[in-house]
Structures are given as structure tokens and as C-alpha cells.
Design a protein around this motif. Structure first.
Motif, mmCIF file in Angstrom:
data_model
loop_
_atom_site.group_PDB
_atom_site.id
_atom_site.type_symbol
_atom_site.label_atom_id
_atom_site.label_comp_id
_atom_site.label_asym_id
_atom_site.label_seq_id
_atom_site.Cartn_x
_atom_site.Cartn_y
_atom_site.Cartn_z
ATOM 1 N N VAL A 1 0.898 -1.428 -0.150
ATOM 2 C CA VAL A 1 -0.211 0.323 0.091
ATOM 3 C C VAL A 1 0.682 1.733 0.284
ATOM 4 N N LEU A 2 2.149 1.117 0.630
ATOM 5 C CA LEU A 2 2.889 1.405 0.948
ATOM 6 C C LEU A 2 3.214 2.819 -0.403
ATOM 7 N N ALA A 3 3.547 2.022 -1.343
ATOM 8 C CA ALA A 3 3.608 1.980 -3.120
ATOM 9 C C ALA A 3 3.027 3.026 -3.510
ATOM 10 N N LEU A 4 2.153 3.284 -3.024
ATOM 11 C CA LEU A 4 0.589 4.372 -3.495
ATOM 12 C C LEU A 4 0.843 5.888 -3.968
ATOM 13 N N ARG A 5 2.294 6.220 -3.101
ATOM 14 C CA ARG A 5 2.543 7.165 -2.218
ATOM 15 C C ARG A 5 3.574 7.959 -3.644
ATOM 16 N N ASP A 6 4.151 6.993 -4.134
ATOM 17 C CA ASP A 6 5.233 7.030 -5.067
ATOM 18 C C ASP A 6 4.510 7.501 -6.401
ATOM 19 N N PRO A 7 4.800 9.342 -6.212
ATOM 20 C CA PRO A 7 4.274 9.460 -7.664
ATOM 21 C C PRO A 7 4.555 9.315 -8.723
ATOM 22 N N GLN A 8 5.418 8.740 -9.172
ATOM 23 C CA GLN A 8 6.413 7.957 -10.238
ATOM 24 C C GLN A 8 5.768 6.380 -10.257
ATOM 25 N N LEU A 9 5.078 6.270 -9.761
ATOM 26 C CA LEU A 9 4.449 5.019 -9.483
ATOM 27 C C LEU A 9 4.283 3.969 -11.437
ATOM 28 N N PRO A 10 4.788 3.232 -11.649
ATOM 29 C CA PRO A 10 4.288 2.934 -13.000
ATOM 30 C C PRO A 10 2.966 2.548 -13.315
ATOM 31 N N ALA A 11 2.494 2.868 -14.109
ATOM 32 C CA ALA A 11 1.196 2.312 -14.355
ATOM 33 C C ALA A 11 0.861 0.692 -14.443
ATOM 34 N N ARG B 1 -8.356 -2.171 -2.825
ATOM 35 C CA ARG B 1 -8.695 -0.966 -1.808
ATOM 36 C C ARG B 1 -8.505 -0.078 -1.950
ATOM 37 N N ALA B 2 -7.079 0.055 -1.704
ATOM 38 C CA ALA B 2 -6.594 1.807 -1.810
ATOM 39 C C ALA B 2 -6.065 1.742 -3.110
ATOM 40 N N VAL B 3 -5.710 0.947 -3.985
ATOM 41 C CA VAL B 3 -5.456 1.298 -5.839
ATOM 42 C C VAL B 3 -6.760 1.741 -6.030
ATOM 43 N N ALA B 4 -7.812 1.124 -5.558
ATOM 44 C CA ALA B 4 -9.034 2.081 -5.771
ATOM 45 C C ALA B 4 -9.323 2.940 -6.416
ATOM 46 N N GLY C 1 -1.852 -17.239 -14.184
ATOM 47 C CA GLY C 1 -2.601 -16.034 -15.062
ATOM 48 C C GLY C 1 -3.392 -14.995 -13.777
ATOM 49 N N GLU C 2 -3.970 -16.290 -13.201
ATOM 50 C CA GLU C 2 -4.668 -15.782 -11.996
ATOM 51 C C GLU C 2 -4.887 -14.633 -11.319
ATOM 52 N N ARG C 3 -6.140 -14.228 -10.637
ATOM 53 C CA ARG C 3 -6.524 -13.115 -10.097
ATOM 54 C C ARG C 3 -6.641 -13.439 -8.903
ATOM 55 N N VAL C 4 -6.456 -13.853 -6.988
ATOM 56 C CA VAL C 4 -6.477 -14.251 -6.424
ATOM 57 C C VAL C 4 -7.210 -13.515 -5.642
ATOM 58 N N VAL C 5 -9.023 -13.737 -4.501
ATOM 59 C CA VAL C 5 -10.000 -12.819 -4.311
ATOM 60 C C VAL C 5 -9.806 -13.864 -2.592
ATOM 61 N N LEU C 6 -9.488 -12.885 -2.101
ATOM 62 C CA LEU C 6 -9.509 -13.603 -0.462
ATOM 63 C C LEU C 6 -10.824 -13.223 -0.070
ATOM 64 N N GLN C 7 -11.611 -14.503 0.393
ATOM 65 C CA GLN C 7 -12.915 -14.590 1.515
ATOM 66 C C GLN C 7 -12.465 -14.212 2.389
ATOM 67 N N GLU C 8 -13.512 -13.898 3.428
ATOM 68 C CA GLU C 8 -13.986 -13.754 5.001
ATOM 69 C C GLU C 8 -14.540 -14.580 5.208
ATOM 70 N N ALA D 1 -4.454 -6.245 -8.687
ATOM 71 C CA ALA D 1 -5.402 -7.924 -8.816
ATOM 72 C C ALA D 1 -4.371 -8.469 -7.359
ATOM 73 N N ASP D 2 -4.059 -8.052 -6.403
ATOM 74 C CA ASP D 2 -3.388 -7.872 -5.340
ATOM 75 C C ASP D 2 -4.633 -9.204 -4.758
ATOM 76 N N GLU D 3 -3.946 -10.398 -4.030
ATOM 77 C CA GLU D 3 -4.795 -10.617 -3.145
ATOM 78 C C GLU D 3 -5.123 -10.424 -2.131
ATOM 79 N N ASP D 4 -4.792 -9.257 -2.090
ATOM 80 C CA ASP D 4 -5.246 -8.652 -0.303
ATOM 81 C C ASP D 4 -6.423 -7.829 -1.082
ATOM 82 N N HIS D 5 -7.558 -8.114 -0.076
ATOM 83 C CA HIS D 5 -8.133 -6.934 -0.455
ATOM 84 C C HIS D 5 -7.819 -5.530 -0.191
#
Length: 242
Positions: A3-13, A29-32, A235-242, A21-25
């Protein structure tokens, strides 16, 4: 840390899209909420199986006007479907596959469900059938849906295949078909611990009997789990369920 990587203004698209597509919701949520996110990725997050992620995507100022209107008015969601996009759901019973597939259906995807096809044939819980009879019936229904999928692919329609896809061989077979028609597949693996699955299945079993509320005993769930080939590196996207 991701999540901290999102603070980088130069973060590659590209990295931003991978985080979506991270497995951690909590990461999704932060990326959204990131205004740099591409419209296509935002639309995928809008249909995320985790409600908080979808809510964050719907509130994003980067969401296209048409998509925002669709989020506010479900009857207008057809415009959000991506042509030539085929989603393959994967996971054990109770993991959230059909809930996710129905969300895509509301956006204009055609949903193909083997379980519902079997139920339409017999009108009762397939657990009541002899195992061999059930396997034959399921194979017949899958052949019919395979032909329907081929038709939809030729038309470039968006599709979600609401299925367990417990074996890698089955997943690969569908991927080959989809790619051969020039379409794009997305494998979404819904992952939950056994206690979560048992709790969900217990609740589901108390409702009205239907194709998606069939009986899955603890013993049957254990057998399904033992035979399930978890996708790793496909090539899967993992969605963790709680």
C-alpha cells in the motif's frame, strides 16, 4: 508495504494495475481510490467480490461518467461489459463464485452455469442422484454450454463462466478456446479457509432450494478440497474471502 507504494508519484502504471489484482483486498481497496488508475482497471474493481473494494472504485473521481451512472443505476450497467472478455471463476463451493458472476451479469456479461443447467434438467438437488448419473448429466450440460460459449465468442460477447474449474486441465481447455477466438480470458480464484466455507454452506443450505443452494456436506466438501487443483502461476487473480 504494498500500500505504501501508492505514495510514489512516479509509480509505473503497470505496477499500479498489478496491485489492483493483489490477493489482499485492503491493497485492492487502496488502489481503487487512486486517481491514476486506468478506467479499464477501475471497471474491474467495480465488480470486485469484496464490497469495500467495489465501493471505493464507485467513489473514485477517475471513474468514467458512464460507469459512474451505471454504478448509481444498476439497470444501466450493460455499458460496462468489456467485449471479448471471458471470466472463468474458480474455487470450492461457498467461496463466492456465483455472487461475483451475478455482479458481472448485471453489467451485461452472459453468465453460463453448469449447476443451473443441471438443476433445470432435474428440478431437484443433484446430491439425490446416483454419482454416475450425475456425472453423465453434468457432462451433457457442459457440452451444451461449451457450444453456447463458442457462439458467444464468435460474436465477441462478454461472458462469465460460473464454474468451479477444479482441475488445471479444464482451465487450460477453456483458455485455449477463448484465445483461439481472439478473446481475452481472466481466471479469478476465490479462496477461503475451510471454516469460512462450512459456515457459508450451512447458511446457504437453510434457504430456498435452488441450483446454487444444493447440499454440500462436510464430507463432500472435504472430498472436493482434496481433489481441487489450486491455480498457481496460471495468470490467476486471487480473491480472498472472509
Amino acid at each position: 508495504m504494498r500500500v505504501l507504494a501508492l505514495r510514489d508519484p512516479q509509480l509505473p502504471a503497470g505496477l499500479l494495475d498489478r496491485l489492483a489484482a493483489d490477493e489482499d483486498h485492503t491493497v485492492r481497496r487502496a488502489v481503487a481510490s487512486d486517481p491514476r488508475l486506468s478506467p479499464g482497471t477501475l471497471l474491474r474493481l467495480l465488480a470486485d467480490a469484496t464490497a469495500s473494494v467495489a465501493k471505493a472504485a464507485a467513489a473514485s473521481p477517475a471513474l468514467p461518467v458512464g460507469a459512474m451512472r451505471a454504478a448509481l443505476h444498476p439497470t444501466a450497467r450493460d455499458g460496462l461489459a468489456e467485449r471479448g472478455h471471458v471470466v472463468l471463476t474458480c474455487g470450492l463451493p461457498g467461496s463466492g463464485k456465483t455472487t461475483y458472476a451475478r455482479a458481472l451479469e448485471r453489467r451485461g456479461y452472459t453468465r453460463l452455469s453448469i449447476d443451473e443447467g443441471v438443476w433445470e434438467r432435474i428440478g431437484r438437488d443433484p446430491a439425490e442422484l446416483d454419482p454416475e448419473e450425475y456425472d453423465r448429466l453434468r457432462a451433457d450440460v457442459e457440452r451444451e454450454l461449451w457450444c453456447e460459449l463458442e457462439r458467444l465468442l464468435e460474436a465477441g460477447e462478454p461472458v462469465v463462466v460460473d464454474n468451479s474449474f477444479w482441475s488445471r486441465a479444464a482451465r487450460d481447455r477453456y483458455k485455449v478456446l477463448i484465445e483461439s477466438r481472439g478473446s481475452r480470458w481472466e481466471l479469478v480464484h476465490f479462496k477461503a479457509d475451510p471454516d469460512t466455507l462450512r459456515r457459508r454452506l450451512a447458511v446457504r443450505g437453510t434457504g430456498i432450494r435452488c441450483a446454487n443452494c444444493v447440499t454440500v456436506s462436510d464430507g463432500l466438501l472435504e472430498r472436493y478440497s482434496a481433489g481441487f487443483e489450486e491455480p498457481v502461476g496460471e495468470g490467476e487473480r486471487v480473491v480472498l474471502q472472509e
